[in-house]
Each structure stands twice: as structure tokens, then as C-alpha cells.
Write an enzyme that holds these catalytic residues in place. Structure first.
Site, short mmCIF file in Angstrom:
data_model
loop_
_atom_site.label_atom_id
_atom_site.label_comp_id
_atom_site.label_asym_id
_atom_site.label_seq_id
_atom_site.Cartn_x
_atom_site.Cartn_y
_atom_site.Cartn_z
N GLU A 149 0.86 -1.19 0.00
CA GLU A 149 0.00 0.00 0.00
C GLU A 149 0.89 1.23 0.00
O GLU A 149 1.75 1.40 0.87
CB GLU A 149 -0.93 0.02 1.22
CG GLU A 149 -1.85 1.24 1.21
CD GLU A 149 -2.83 1.28 2.38
OE1 GLU A 149 -3.59 2.25 2.47
OE2 GLU A 149 -2.81 0.35 3.19
N ASP A 174 4.80 5.20 3.52
CA ASP A 174 4.47 6.63 3.58
C ASP A 174 5.69 7.37 4.10
O ASP A 174 6.64 6.74 4.59
CB ASP A 174 3.25 6.89 4.47
CG ASP A 174 2.45 8.10 4.01
OD1 ASP A 174 3.05 9.19 3.86
OD2 ASP A 174 1.22 7.99 3.80
N ASP A 201 10.74 6.54 -0.06
CA ASP A 201 10.31 6.67 -1.45
C ASP A 201 9.91 5.30 -2.00
O ASP A 201 10.76 4.40 -2.13
CB ASP A 201 11.48 7.26 -2.24
CG ASP A 201 11.13 7.61 -3.67
OD1 ASP A 201 10.12 7.11 -4.18
OD2 ASP A 201 11.88 8.41 -4.27
N ASP A 224 -2.18 12.09 -4.01
CA ASP A 224 -2.25 13.52 -4.32
C ASP A 224 -2.59 13.69 -5.80
O ASP A 224 -1.88 13.18 -6.66
CB ASP A 224 -0.89 14.16 -4.01
CG ASP A 224 -0.95 15.68 -4.00
OD1 ASP A 224 -1.77 16.25 -4.76
OD2 ASP A 224 -0.19 16.30 -3.24
N ASP A 260 -11.00 10.52 -5.65
CA ASP A 260 -12.23 11.32 -5.74
C ASP A 260 -12.02 12.51 -6.66
O ASP A 260 -12.86 13.41 -6.71
CB ASP A 260 -12.66 11.81 -4.34
CG ASP A 260 -11.67 12.78 -3.74
OD1 ASP A 260 -10.46 12.66 -4.03
OD2 ASP A 260 -12.08 13.67 -2.96
N THR A 297 -12.29 5.79 3.70
CA THR A 297 -11.13 6.48 4.26
C THR A 297 -11.47 7.92 4.62
O THR A 297 -12.49 8.47 4.18
CB THR A 297 -9.97 6.48 3.26
OG1 THR A 297 -10.28 7.37 2.17
CG2 THR A 297 -9.70 5.08 2.71
N ARG A 298 -10.60 8.52 5.39
CA ARG A 298 -10.78 9.92 5.76
C ARG A 298 -10.82 10.80 4.52
O ARG A 298 -11.66 11.70 4.40
CB ARG A 298 -9.65 10.37 6.70
CG ARG A 298 -9.75 11.83 7.09
CD ARG A 298 -8.55 12.29 7.90
NE ARG A 298 -8.39 11.54 9.12
CZ ARG A 298 -7.50 11.86 10.06
NH1 ARG A 298 -6.70 12.90 9.88
NH2 ARG A 298 -7.40 11.15 11.17
N PHE A 299 -9.89 10.57 3.58
CA PHE A 299 -9.86 11.36 2.37
C PHE A 299 -11.14 11.18 1.56
O PHE A 299 -11.66 12.12 0.99
CB PHE A 299 -8.65 10.97 1.52
CG PHE A 299 -7.35 11.52 2.04
CD1 PHE A 299 -6.89 12.77 1.64
CD2 PHE A 299 -6.58 10.80 2.93
CE1 PHE A 299 -5.70 13.28 2.10
CE2 PHE A 299 -5.39 11.30 3.42
CZ PHE A 299 -4.94 12.55 3.00
N GLU A 300 -11.65 9.96 1.54
CA GLU A 300 -12.87 9.69 0.81
C GLU A 300 -14.04 10.44 1.43
O GLU A 300 -14.86 11.04 0.73
CB GLU A 300 -13.16 8.20 0.79
CG GLU A 300 -14.37 7.80 -0.02
CD GLU A 300 -14.50 6.30 -0.16
OE1 GLU A 300 -15.42 5.86 -0.88
OE2 GLU A 300 -13.70 5.57 0.45
#
Length: 318
Positions: A149, A174, A201, A224, A260, A297-300
Site C-alpha cells: 500500500e 508513507d 520513497d 495527491d 475522488d 477512508t478519511r480522504f474519501e
């Protein structure tokens, strides 16, 4: 959430220089001390430039030594862990080429709980992506099939997927230190032992630290989108990225992307469809329904609150 296209950065590009030299990448300068001597300035080694040298009334030799000391101090800071035994600030150091990155490290505050998790659990479940070794995923995950991931944010969705399916190992990458500590803490509290957190990376990981056909899947959730046209080259899902991914995936392994951002979803679909090593699992050749195993997810949630439409893409490695 994250990561890293391969295009070499054109030399002297002012746009790239501005994007790469954001506040997250810079070291804070120490305040000037009244009455400080040139020797004091050299020992403190603040970020040096012509203006600071002039203000300190240094000779040319002293200014050059000041700059050299500043660069050396910055180099050490990039390579040293922020916490004892924790993730390094720049694990690959300077021995890898400079290229356009799709991520921007964020310098946000690490909570006491996150720091405790990093100090206690990083030696057990964490690893720095230094490009100096090849990982044995079979040994690392006790023979479990392993999914990579890239970009897990604060780790809530990753921790939930690990708890829901303990028969799958998750190698989560990450560069965000608070998120690394948060994911380690969440996995520990859930009793999940199938998560490993990689710092650095992902391109270096894919290119230099994984063996052929060692992964059972790849997940890239809400990377991003780099919405400005001049930054599209920084988007992660590019043909060059898929060229790196394909050899380390087992036949039939699934690349699962979600976003999104409508224009980025269209680019993902176009790039994945055009690549000869991947095949769309959606019968109509379009987007797929959100699989039950992918949590909200939070971003979603933030995107849905803004009226965005979320697209999932599931492509099999052929």
C-alpha cells in the site's frame, strides 16, 4: 496521501525548484545572536546564504566554511532518525538520483502517543527504504501473501483492513511520521501482526528492494491529484510507474486505485488500460464498484462531503 513518478527533473526548471523547495523540505534557521563571532556562527551552522554571510560581516573564507557546515548539518539531519530507533528523515540519503517526486513530506507535530509507538514498535515493525538491501517478504510476513500500500495517511483504513483480514500481509509505505506512528499504534492495539510500515520513497522500494513476483497486490488510495496542469507530471500513476510495478507483482495480482478527483480518475483509467501488463477487471472496461474490503477512508469522506464522486479501479497483472 502520496508518491513518486520517475521523470528526471529538468535541470534548472524554476517550476520544479519551487515545488521541491517547499517549507516541508527546509530546515529552520537559528536566530542571530547579538555580538556573535564568526566562530560562533560556524559552530551554530544556520542555513547559510550570501545575505546571512553579509549580515554576519564574514570574510569570503568564513562564509564558504559557514555554507559547508550548514550543508553538512542538513545532510546529517536528513539521515538521522527523529526519535531513538525510529524512522530516518531521509533514509535513501543522497546516493540516489534526484527526480520529480509525487509526494511532499509534511512536518507536522508528532503526538506523545505516536512518538511512544514509534520508539517501541519501529524496531519491530518498521523499516527505512534505503535502497541498500533486498527484502525477504516471505520471512518478514511469515509466508503470508503480501500487498503493498502506497500512501496510507494516518493509517486508519490500513489498520482496519489488516484487522479484517489477518491472512494478508500489508507493507504500508508513507513519508509522514505522525501517520507512521499512528498506524503502528492502531495495529498494536488491534493485535494485528500483519502490518509492516516502510518509511521513504516507494519508487526506490519497487526498483531496488523487492524481488520479481513477490507481491500479491498493490493499493493506491487517494494519492495527491496534483490538480494544476503544470504538476500533472508529479502524479504517481504514470506508464513509467506501472513499468516498475509489473515485474514485482505475481500474475493475477490486483492493482487497486481509488480517487475522488475526476480528472485523475480518467488519467488512471487511460494509463492502466493502455499498459500491456494490466487488464481491467470491470466487464465494461470502466470503473469498478468499491470492494467491501476497502473501508471508507478519511480522504474519501472529505471528498464525498464536497460532492466529489469516488472511483475505484481494479486491474489484474497479466
Amino acid at each position: 496521501m502520496s508518491e513518486q513518478p520517475l521523470n528526471p527533473s529538468p535541470a534548472g526548471s524554476p517550476d520544479d525548484a519551487a515545488a521541491d523547495a517547499g517549507p516541508a523540505a527546509s530546515e529552520p534557521t537559528a536566530p542571530a545572536r547579538t555580538g556573535s563571532t564568526a566562530a560562533d556562527a560556524l559552530s551554530d551552522a544556520p542555513a547559510a546564504d550570501a545575505a546571512s554571510a553579509a549580515k554576519a560581516d564574514l570574510s569570503a573564507e568564513e562564509a564558504a566554511a559557514l555554507r559547508a557546515a550548514s550543508f553538512e548539518r542538513a545532510r546529517r539531519l536528513r539521515q538521522e532518525p527523529r526519535f531513538p530507533g525510529g524512522p530516518a528523515a531521509d533514509p535513501a540519503g543522497s546516493h540516489h538520483e534526484r527526480r520529480i517526486r509525487s509526494f511532499q513530506p509534511r512536518r507536522s507535530r508528532v503526538t506523545t502517543g505516536q512518538q511512544e509507538s514509534l520508539e517501541r514498535l519501529w524496531p519491530k515493525w518498521g523499516l527505512d527504504i534505503d535502497g541498500k538491501r533486498v527484502l525477504d517478504l516471505t520471512e518478514m510476513f511469515g509466508g503470508l501473501p503480501v500487498v503493498l500500500e502506497i500512501g496510507f495517511g494516518m493509517g486508519e483504513a490500513t489498520a482496519q483492513m489488516a484487522a479484517d483480514d489477518p491472512g494478508i500481509g500489508i507493507l504500508a509505505v508513507d513519508v509522514h511520521t505522525p501517520g507512521q506512528g499512528n498506524l503502528l499504534g492502531l495495529a498494536d492495539r488491534a493485535g494485528s501482526t500483519n502490518v509492516r510500515v516502510a518509511n521513504g520513497d516507494a519508487i526506490i522500494l519497487l526498483r531496488e528492494m523487492l524481488t520479481p513476483e513477490s507481491l500479491d497486490g498493490l493499493r493506491v488510495y487517494f494519492p495527491d491529484p496534483w490538480p494544476k496542469a503544470r504538476h500533472h507530471k508529479r502524479r504517481l500513476i504514470q506508464p513509467e510507474f506501472l513499468d516498475l510495478v509489473a515485474p514485482v507483482l505475481k500474475p493475477g495480482a490486483i492493482v487497486h486505485c481509488a480517487t475522488d478527483w475526476e480528472p485523475y480518475a480518467e488519467q488512471m483509467l487511460e494509463v492502466l488500460t493502455a499498459h500491456p501488463r494490466f487488464e481491467n477487471t470491470a466487464a465494461d472496461g470502466g470503473y469498478a464498484p468499491r470492494p467491501a474490503f476497502r473501508p471508507l477512508t478519511r480522504f474519501e469522506g472529505q471528498g464525498l462531503d464536497k460532492g466529489h464522486v469516488v472511483h475505484d479501479l481494479l486491474f489484474a497483472r497479466v
